[in-house]
Scaffold this motif. Structure first.
Motif, PDB file in Angstrom:
ATOM      1  N   THR A   1       0.942  -1.048  -0.076  1.00 14.68           N
ATOM      2  CA  THR A   1       0.166   0.012  -0.040  1.00 14.68           C
ATOM      3  C   THR A   1       0.801   1.357   0.145  1.00 14.68           C
ATOM      4  N   VAL A   2       0.397   2.455  -0.598  1.00 13.03           N
ATOM      5  CA  VAL A   2       0.805   3.819  -0.276  1.00 13.03           C
ATOM      6  C   VAL A   2      -0.181   4.351   0.147  1.00 13.03           C
ATOM      7  N   ASP A   3       0.010   5.600   1.060  1.00 13.38           N
ATOM      8  CA  ASP A   3      -0.964   6.302   1.569  1.00 13.38           C
ATOM      9  C   ASP A   3      -0.596   7.890   0.898  1.00 13.38           C
ATOM     10  N   MET A   4      -1.846   8.242   0.603  1.00 15.58           N
ATOM     11  CA  MET A   4      -2.044   9.379  -0.249  1.00 15.58           C
ATOM     12  C   MET A   4      -2.646  10.316   0.758  1.00 15.58           C
ATOM     13  N   ASN A   5      -1.774  11.358   1.388  1.00 15.90           N
ATOM     14  CA  ASN A   5      -2.419  12.294   2.289  1.00 15.90           C
ATOM     15  C   ASN A   5      -2.403  13.662   1.966  1.00 15.90           C
ATOM     16  N   CYS A   6      -3.310  14.516   1.773  1.00 15.15           N
ATOM     17  CA  CYS A   6      -3.468  15.834   1.246  1.00 15.15           C
ATOM     18  C   CYS A   6      -4.171  16.696   2.218  1.00 15.15           C
ATOM     19  N   ASP A   7      -3.781  18.316   1.833  1.00 21.05           N
ATOM     20  CA  ASP A   7      -4.540  18.986   2.764  1.00 21.05           C
ATOM     21  C   ASP A   7      -6.010  19.204   2.232  1.00 21.05           C
ATOM     22  N   LYS A   8      -7.056  19.947   2.796  1.00 28.46           N
ATOM     23  CA  LYS A   8      -8.141  19.895   2.657  1.00 28.46           C
ATOM     24  C   LYS A   8      -8.614  20.305   1.322  1.00 28.46           C
ATOM     25  N   TYR A   9      -7.939  21.384   0.870  1.00 30.53           N
ATOM     26  CA  TYR A   9      -8.156  21.849  -0.783  1.00 30.53           C
ATOM     27  C   TYR A   9      -7.444  21.092  -1.618  1.00 30.53           C
ATOM     28  N   TYR A  10      -6.523  20.193  -1.558  1.00 29.30           N
ATOM     29  CA  TYR A  10      -5.959  19.430  -2.651  1.00 29.30           C
ATOM     30  C   TYR A  10      -4.880  20.489  -3.101  1.00 29.30           C
ATOM     31  N   CYS A  11      -4.294  21.533  -2.618  1.00 27.76           N
ATOM     32  CA  CYS A  11      -3.178  22.214  -2.947  1.00 27.76           C
ATOM     33  C   CYS A  11      -1.790  21.637  -2.687  1.00 27.76           C
ATOM     34  N   SER A  12      -1.743  20.612  -1.795  1.00 27.52           N
ATOM     35  CA  SER A  12      -0.423  20.135  -1.337  1.00 27.52           C
ATOM     36  C   SER A  12      -0.467  18.746  -0.913  1.00 27.52           C
ATOM     37  N   GLY A  13       0.041  17.649  -1.379  1.00 29.53           N
ATOM     38  CA  GLY A  13      -0.138  16.328  -0.875  1.00 29.53           C
ATOM     39  C   GLY A  13       1.088  15.543  -0.779  1.00 29.53           C
ATOM     40  N   GLY A  14       1.226  14.479  -0.145  1.00 28.80           N
ATOM     41  CA  GLY A  14       2.419  13.362  -0.025  1.00 28.80           C
ATOM     42  C   GLY A  14       1.923  12.140  -0.277  1.00 28.80           C
ATOM     43  N   ILE A  15       2.801  11.399  -0.758  1.00 31.38           N
ATOM     44  CA  ILE A  15       2.443   9.986  -1.073  1.00 31.38           C
ATOM     45  C   ILE A  15       3.512   9.087  -0.203  1.00 31.38           C
ATOM     46  N   PHE A  16       3.125   8.288   0.859  1.00 29.85           N
ATOM     47  CA  PHE A  16       3.901   7.463   1.431  1.00 29.85           C
ATOM     48  C   PHE A  16       3.872   6.115   1.294  1.00 29.85           C
TER      49      PHE A  16
END
Length: 217
Positions: free
Chosen positions: A132-147
């Motif tokens: 699995t990879v986790d995709m975590n983003c701010d609530k407006y989808y302006c910034s995100g990271g994939i872990f």
């Protein structure tokens, strides 16, 4: 409330390669790509998305065949994979080719009060295991990271997604551009699929904010 971002978090190489699709799309050095989303009317491109490098060389071209389906082509117009997105309830799947016979990744939404989170499950050809990879983003989808794993457990961030913002960033129907920074050893195709989903959610976030603004005038 402070908005969580991933702009300053360090990108790290995974402990092993990550190849859900094809090793030919995996590089030994970090890669920075740019995703352009064409929203203006009349459209300035026959594609809905184009992925380029920092010299504007095209790598991928993407077409929406329906509101919930996006087909990704290589530079020779060969179909690589397709992405299927349903909003309610949230369902995202990535399939090889032009049909849904071979699934590359599927999404499960993840409840969180601090970020927008999804878990993507895929078969890794390197480890020969489902991972699995986790995709975590701010609530407006302006910034995100994939872990590669779970962020709070110290998993490495293997990709960063960022909206290139300017004075018109909150306008709904202007073309948008996003930066995709990918660690070495990571299959670019899965990161591109997640970046397209990220861009779609960014668009819907802006659209919802505009509709709310119109209602409160």
């Amino acid at each position: 409330m402070k908005i969580l971002t991933y702009d300053n978090k360090v990108i790290s190489n995974p402990p092993n390669g990550i190849i859900p699709y094809d090793k030919n799309f995996t590089f030994q050095q970090p890669v920075t790509l740019f995703l352009e989303q064409f929203l203006e009317e009349p459209k300035t491109s026959k594609y809905d998305f184009v992925v380029t490098d920092n010299k504007d060389v095209e790598y991928f071209k993407c077409l929406k065949t329906s509101p919930s389906r996006i087909v990704v082509h290589d530079i020779n117009d060969k179909i690589l994979f397709n992405i299927q997105i349903r909003a309610f309830p949230l369902q995202i799947s990535v399939h090889a080719g032009d049909d849904d016979k071979t699934t590359l990744a599927v999404c499960h939404s993840k409840a969180s009060t601090v970020a927008e989170k999804c878990v993507f499950e895929f078969y890794n050809q390197v480890t020969e295991q489902t991972e699995t990879v986790d995709m975590n983003c701010d609530k407006y989808y302006c910034s995100g990271g994939i872990f590669y794993g779970t962020e709070k457990e110290g998993a490495p961030m293997i990709c960063r997604l960022r909206e290139m913002m300017d004075a018109n960033s909150f306008m709904t129907h202007l073309n948008k551009k996003f930066i995709i920074e990918i660690a070495a050893g990571v299959d670019n195709t899965l990161m591109i699929a997640l970046a397209i989903y990220f861009a779609e959610m960014n668009y819907h976030s802006r659209k919802n904010r505009k509709n709310f603004s119109d209602l409160t005038r």
